[in-house]
Design a protein around this motif. Structure first.
Motif, PDB file in Angstrom:
ATOM      1  N   SER A  10      22.216  58.248  26.584  1.00 23.44           N
ATOM      2  CA  SER A  10      23.351  57.336  26.837  1.00 23.44           C
ATOM      3  C   SER A  10      24.489  58.011  27.597  1.00 23.44           C
ATOM      4  CB  SER A  10      23.872  56.753  25.514  1.00 23.44           C
ATOM      5  OG  SER A  10      22.904  55.920  24.922  1.00 23.44           O
ATOM      6  N   GLN A  11      24.147  58.960  28.467  1.00 21.48           N
ATOM      7  CA  GLN A  11      25.154  59.624  29.278  1.00 21.48           C
ATOM      8  C   GLN A  11      25.434  58.873  30.577  1.00 21.48           C
ATOM      9  OE1 GLN A  11      26.748  62.424  27.966  1.00 21.48           O
ATOM     10  NE2 GLN A  11      25.523  61.735  26.225  1.00 21.48           N
ATOM     11  N   VAL A  12      24.473  58.075  31.023  1.00 15.55           N
ATOM     12  CA  VAL A  12      24.642  57.217  32.196  1.00 15.55           C
ATOM     13  C   VAL A  12      24.136  55.823  31.847  1.00 15.55           C
ATOM     14  CG1 VAL A  12      24.600  58.968  34.017  1.00 15.55           C
ATOM     15  CG2 VAL A  12      22.449  58.128  33.064  1.00 15.55           C
ATOM     16  N   ASP A  13      24.488  54.846  32.690  1.00 15.48           N
ATOM     17  CA  ASP A  13      24.220  53.450  32.337  1.00 15.48           C
ATOM     18  C   ASP A  13      22.843  52.939  32.743  1.00 15.48           C
ATOM     19  OD1 ASP A  13      26.764  53.069  31.176  1.00 15.48           O
ATOM     20  OD2 ASP A  13      27.654  52.712  33.148  1.00 15.48           O
ATOM     21  N   ILE A  14      22.522  53.008  34.027  1.00 17.70           N
ATOM     22  CA  ILE A  14      21.302  52.365  34.511  1.00 17.70           C
ATOM     23  C   ILE A  14      20.500  53.288  35.427  1.00 17.70           C
ATOM     24  CG2 ILE A  14      22.150  50.000  34.281  1.00 17.70           C
ATOM     25  CD1 ILE A  14      22.818  49.992  37.222  1.00 17.70           C
ATOM     26  N   LEU A  15      19.238  52.931  35.602  1.00 20.62           N
ATOM     27  CA  LEU A  15      18.320  53.704  36.432  1.00 20.62           C
ATOM     28  C   LEU A  15      17.231  52.767  36.931  1.00 20.62           C
ATOM     29  CD1 LEU A  15      17.053  56.485  37.397  1.00 20.62           C
ATOM     30  CD2 LEU A  15      15.874  56.540  35.189  1.00 20.62           C
ATOM     31  N   CYS A  16      16.848  52.923  38.182  1.00 25.54           N
ATOM     32  CA  CYS A  16      15.703  52.200  38.734  1.00 25.54           C
ATOM     33  C   CYS A  16      14.617  53.237  38.976  1.00 25.54           C
ATOM     34  CB  CYS A  16      16.088  51.501  40.039  1.00 25.54           C
ATOM     35  SG  CYS A  16      14.728  50.585  40.806  1.00 25.54           S
ATOM     36  N   ASP A  17      13.533  53.164  38.202  1.00 27.95           N
ATOM     37  CA  ASP A  17      12.528  54.219  38.295  1.00 27.95           C
ATOM     38  C   ASP A  17      11.115  53.655  38.152  1.00 27.95           C
ATOM     39  OD1 ASP A  17      11.689  56.783  38.722  1.00 27.95           O
ATOM     40  OD2 ASP A  17      12.079  57.489  36.705  1.00 27.95           O
ATOM     41  N   GLN A  18      10.138  54.495  38.499  1.00 27.09           N
ATOM     42  CA  GLN A  18       8.743  54.090  38.530  1.00 27.09           C
ATOM     43  C   GLN A  18       8.186  53.821  37.125  1.00 27.09           C
ATOM     44  OE1 GLN A  18       6.357  56.667  41.200  1.00 27.09           O
ATOM     45  NE2 GLN A  18       8.297  57.600  41.790  1.00 27.09           N
ATOM     46  N   THR A  19       7.259  52.881  37.060  1.00 30.76           N
ATOM     47  CA  THR A  19       6.640  52.551  35.775  1.00 30.76           C
ATOM     48  C   THR A  19       5.914  53.748  35.177  1.00 30.76           C
ATOM     49  OG1 THR A  19       4.688  51.721  36.948  1.00 30.76           O
ATOM     50  CG2 THR A  19       6.336  50.100  36.272  1.00 30.76           C
TER      51      THR A  19
END
Length: 323
Positions: free
Chosen positions: A194-203
């Motif tokens: 919970s140090q950063v909010d969001i991420l778009c990453d590979q399945t």
């Protein structure tokens, strides 16, 4: 007499070269993965290495050469001897590096011989488990409202997560605070913490964490919903029309590698993509092999050219470059 001697020498050289190509490979083959071990691209490489080893009769060794968004490892292959013993397994960054890096010392389009596409890995948009939004529509609304108060992690300039993040900001017409990391692992660690909010990453990197509830998942970036994550809507059906990002992977040799060697490698790759263990493992990770027609040199060369053209305006519009 001198002319006959020269002709004989040329014929001997040609015969020796032809024999070397027909005997290939006679020693282990090194596949450079231009990222750290344990990441999504490394996972794909190690999956196909085993069946390719069996098909070629020589060990296919994975070597991780991370740094500079994948360009260090790619440059090493671009300048390697074109003998089929040093290959590159790279993702979409092979296409985007052409626009991202102003001082690139090689040409992604001209300095490699494509062997074949391997797989299209979908992306997921996730957040820390305690993020307040509960749906993709709420997430979009929160991003548009809070803007730079939102922290968006990525695995570094040129990483697929970086590209996905750029496209997301462009599609929503907002800028958030991006937080680059030196690889997918550290970025995921901070999402889990919970140090950063969001991420778009590979399945390949997110499916397990989604299943255990350690992260909150909102959407997938493919045209259609995934069988492995059927409850996640696509970005397109969520109102962000035309939003699509897949982390495709391809296998390359240095430009000038003899066609018989490239063809032999392509045949080994095609066999690997029909291997039941490879198919099953990719399915577990929310991905699948490309078709046999796509796992060819011609298909990869065309796809790379198309992807370079696709991402160039996105990168130029974002104004994000690396030296």
């Amino acid at each position: 007499m001198r002319r006959l001697t020269l002709i004989a020498a040329a014929l001997a050289l040609f015969s020796g070269t032809a024999a070397a190509q027909s005997d290939y490979p006679t020693r282990p083959i090194t596949v450079i993965v231009p990222f750290t071990a344990g990441g999504p691209t490394d996972t794909v490489a190690r999956l196909v290495a085993e069946p390719m080893t069996r098909a070629l009769g020589q060990q296919v060794i994975i070597e991780n050469v991370g740094g500079a968004g994948g360009t260090l490892g790619a440059r090493r292959v671009a300048t390697a001897d074109p003998d089929g013993y040093t290959l590159l397994l790279h993702h979409i960054g092979q296409a985007t590096s052409a626009s991202l890096y102003r001082k690139l010392s090689y040409s992604p389009a001209k300095d490699f011989a494509g062997i074949g596409l391997i797989t299209d890995v979908p992306m997921t948009i996730i957040s820390r488990a305690d993020f307040p939004a509960t749906s993709i529509k709420e997430l979009i609304e929160t991003i548009k409202t809070k803007k730079q108060d939102i922290t968006l992690a990525n695995a570094g300039v040129g990483a697929v997560s970086h590209l996905c993040g750029m496209l997301l900001q462009s599609a929503l017409g907002v800028q958030v605070t991006t937080v680059p990391y030196k690889g997918t692992g550290p970025a995921m660690t901070d999402i889990l913490g919970s140090q950063v909010d969001i991420l778009c990453d590979q399945t390949t990197n997110t499916t397990g964490h989604i299943g255990t509830g350690k992260v909150k998942a909102f959407a997938v970036t493919t045209k259609e919903r995934l069988k492995t994550l059927p409850n996640l809507p696509t970005m397109d059906e969520s109102g962000v029309k035309g939003f699509e990002v897949v982390a495709w992977h391809g296998l390359y040799a240095p430009k000038g590698t003899p066609k018989p060697i490239v063809d032999k490698l392509a045949a080994a790759l095609q066999g690997a993509l029909k291997d039941e263990k490879v198919i099953a493992r990719l399915a577990d990770l929310g991905a699948e092999p490309v078709s046999q027609e796509a796992a060819t040199p011609a298909a990869l060369d065309k796809y790379l050219a198309d992807e370079i053209a696709k991402w160039k305006p996105v990168i130029e519009s974002a104004g994000v470059y690396a030296d």
